[in-house]
Design a protein around this motif. Structure first.
Motif, PDB file in Angstrom:
ATOM      1  N   THR A  43       0.838  -1.200   0.000  1.00 27.43           N
ATOM      2  CA  THR A  43       0.000   0.000   0.000  1.00 27.43           C
ATOM      3  C   THR A  43       0.872   1.250   0.000  1.00 27.43           C
ATOM      4  OG1 THR A  43      -1.730  -1.156   1.241  1.00 27.43           O
ATOM      5  CG2 THR A  43      -1.843   1.246   1.188  1.00 27.43           C
ATOM      6  N   TYR A  44       0.583   2.152  -0.897  1.00 24.85           N
ATOM      7  CA  TYR A  44       1.301   3.428  -1.019  1.00 24.85           C
ATOM      8  C   TYR A  44       0.390   4.503  -0.418  1.00 24.85           C
ATOM      9  CZ  TYR A  44       3.232   7.474  -3.744  1.00 24.85           C
ATOM     10  OH  TYR A  44       3.742   8.684  -4.161  1.00 24.85           O
ATOM     11  N   THR A  45       0.839   5.094   0.679  1.00 23.77           N
ATOM     12  CA  THR A  45       0.068   6.123   1.383  1.00 23.77           C
ATOM     13  C   THR A  45       0.765   7.468   1.261  1.00 23.77           C
ATOM     14  OG1 THR A  45      -0.742   4.494   2.991  1.00 23.77           O
ATOM     15  CG2 THR A  45      -0.902   6.816   3.616  1.00 23.77           C
ATOM     16  N   LEU A  46       0.011   8.480   0.895  1.00 22.64           N
ATOM     17  CA  LEU A  46       0.503   9.857   0.813  1.00 22.64           C
ATOM     18  C   LEU A  46      -0.195  10.674   1.897  1.00 22.64           C
ATOM     19  CD1 LEU A  46       2.121  12.060  -0.823  1.00 22.64           C
ATOM     20  CD2 LEU A  46      -0.001  12.420  -2.118  1.00 22.64           C
ATOM     21  N   SER A 256      -6.218  18.832  -4.203  1.00 18.87           N
ATOM     22  CA  SER A 256      -5.559  19.938  -4.904  1.00 18.87           C
ATOM     23  C   SER A 256      -4.609  20.727  -4.011  1.00 18.87           C
ATOM     24  CB  SER A 256      -6.612  20.894  -5.482  1.00 18.87           C
ATOM     25  OG  SER A 256      -7.450  21.396  -4.446  1.00 18.87           O
ATOM     26  N   ASP A 257      -4.632  20.462  -2.691  1.00 17.32           N
ATOM     27  CA  ASP A 257      -3.750  21.173  -1.767  1.00 17.32           C
ATOM     28  C   ASP A 257      -2.304  20.689  -1.827  1.00 17.32           C
ATOM     29  OD1 ASP A 257      -5.771  22.767  -0.794  1.00 17.32           O
ATOM     30  OD2 ASP A 257      -6.194  21.514   0.934  1.00 17.32           O
ATOM     31  N   PHE A 258      -2.072  19.509  -2.356  1.00 16.99           N
ATOM     32  CA  PHE A 258      -0.723  18.942  -2.315  1.00 16.99           C
ATOM     33  C   PHE A 258       0.240  19.717  -3.196  1.00 16.99           C
ATOM     34  CE2 PHE A 258      -3.069  15.596  -0.377  1.00 16.99           C
ATOM     35  CZ  PHE A 258      -2.176  14.976   0.469  1.00 16.99           C
ATOM     36  N   ASN A 263       0.985  13.997  -9.507  1.00 15.25           N
ATOM     37  CA  ASN A 263       1.204  12.582  -9.800  1.00 15.25           C
ATOM     38  C   ASN A 263       1.196  11.706  -8.552  1.00 15.25           C
ATOM     39  OD1 ASN A 263       1.552  13.619 -12.346  1.00 15.25           O
ATOM     40  ND2 ASN A 263       3.343  12.376 -12.821  1.00 15.25           N
ATOM     41  N   THR A 264       1.665  12.251  -7.425  1.00 13.75           N
ATOM     42  CA  THR A 264       1.701  11.447  -6.204  1.00 13.75           C
ATOM     43  C   THR A 264       0.298  11.047  -5.764  1.00 13.75           C
ATOM     44  OG1 THR A 264       1.825  13.536  -4.969  1.00 13.75           O
ATOM     45  CG2 THR A 264       3.897  12.332  -5.318  1.00 13.75           C
ATOM     46  N   GLN A 265      -0.664  11.951  -5.904  1.00 13.55           N
ATOM     47  CA  GLN A 265      -2.042  11.626  -5.534  1.00 13.55           C
ATOM     48  C   GLN A 265      -2.616  10.540  -6.436  1.00 13.55           C
ATOM     49  OE1 GLN A 265      -0.525  14.841  -5.619  1.00 13.55           O
ATOM     50  NE2 GLN A 265      -2.322  16.156  -5.720  1.00 13.55           N
ATOM     51  N   GLU A 266      -2.225  10.570  -7.713  1.00 17.48           N
ATOM     52  CA  GLU A 266      -2.688   9.547  -8.651  1.00 17.48           C
ATOM     53  C   GLU A 266      -2.025   8.202  -8.365  1.00 17.48           C
ATOM     54  OE1 GLU A 266      -1.988  10.993 -12.574  1.00 17.48           O
ATOM     55  OE2 GLU A 266      -3.212  12.792 -12.295  1.00 17.48           O
TER      56      GLU A 266
END
Length: 332
Positions: A43-46, A256-258, A263-266
């Motif tokens: 799992t990739y968590t941001l 949109s705050d990141f 790309n990281t959110q995707e």
């Protein structure tokens, strides 16, 4: 070579679950345990927040110490490996923060890192020094399970480091990230934490966005090939975070705050946002009386969850000096 039937992948994954290989590790926060099944493999968590919101402390407790303590309690500590790239704090400061948390939770002693280091007028008294010494075994076990890397590097150096470290946990068929990875132990949890993305150095070939995108793409490869889990911390965009948040029900953290790239959110499976409404003089948020908590109220928002429900939030009590988060009961 005969092609493996597609259903075999489904049957294998389900069977792994029945054998307990997919089970998540419990954390200190019920919202993570309930909606994200704790800390799960592959799992990739941001995680994002504004500067000074307490995101590093949240990750330290939720994704490092609570996971370590859970595995230690279950006598499975040998199945856990955490690699922590601490680009913001050096290793000594980070470990002192962990000690301050233990002193608070175990003994009710509220002390911060500056006092532990005698930076001001006061320093730790003899009782605190003796109690601190009692945690030698705790940190000895932690040293076997967690590797701290506290020097900066470029994105290319980081991806190379990750590839070399992956060989500790298995074998690449062709010594290449595009080949098949054969794990040494399928019960092993490998969790890679990076604090934070904006501090990765650029080189002459990539700007900030390109560097972060490269690291994120590489994390996706290792997640898919090796079943490693990643936790990447990101700053929120200052222009976005500075907007007028006049409605407590309308505004909170958003994808949109990141900062720096989308790309990281995707790429991420899970995206979390940590928020301090008191910074915007919001008196009530998610049904909580923010003013009554002083500056200790935080909210945690699941902004994306590839495997379950998203747009879920929880109120948290943040003890900044002690590095501790406690989830609040739902408001009446």
């Amino acid at each position: 070579m005969d092609k493996e039937p597609l259903f075999n992948y489904i049957a294998s994954s389900i069977n792994d679950g029945l054998l307990g290989l997919n089970k998540g590790i419990s954390t200190n926060l019920p919202i993570i345990n309930k909606h994200l099944c704790g800390i799960t493999k592959g799992t990739y968590t941001l995680i994002g927040a504004e500067l000074g919101c307490g995101k590093s402390s949240m990750v330290l407790e939720t994704y490092l110490t609570s996971v370590y303590e859970h595995m230690l309690k279950e006598n499975r500590i040998g199945k856990l490996k955490i690699i922590f790239f601490t680009l913001e704090m050096n290793k000594s400061i980070l470990l002192l923060k962990l000690l301050c948390r233990k002193l608070y939770l175990d003994h009710g002693i509220s002390i911060d890192v500056s006092t532990m280091l005698s930076r001001g007028i006061d320093g730790p008294n003899q009782e605190i020094i003796e109690l601190s010494n009692s945690y030698k075994n705790y940190f000895a076990h932690l040293d076997n399970s967690i590797e701290f890397i506290d020097y900066n590097m470029t994105g290319a150096e980081l991806t190379y480091k990750l590839f070399e470290m992956s060989k500790e946990f298995g074998k690449w068929e062709n010594n290449d990230v595009n080949s098949t990875f054969i794990p040494n132990d399928r019960e092993q949890y490998v969790l890679i934490i990076l604090d934070h993305l904006g501090l990765i150095k650029c080189n002459k070939f990539n700007d900030k966005k390109g560097t972060i995108d490269m690291v994120s793409e590489y994390a996706v490869r290792l997640r898919n090939k090796c079943n490693f889990s990643f936790v990447f911390i990101s700053q929120f965009n200052r222009e976005q975070s500075g907007r007028e948040r006049s409605s407590a029900t309308k505004f909170g953290p958003q994808l949109s705050d990141f900062k720096d790239t989308g790309n990281t959110q995707e790429d991420a499976d899970v995206v979390l946002g940590l928020y301090n409404p008191a910074r915007y003089k919001i008196k009530e948020f998610l049904g909580y009386d923010v003013e009554s908590f002083g500056n200790k109220f935080r909210s945690l928002h699941i902004l994306k969850n590839r495997y379950g429900s998203d747009f879920t939030s929880a109120g948290l009590m943040y003890y900044g000096k002690e590095g501790h988060y406690k989830q609040l009961p739902e408001p009446e």
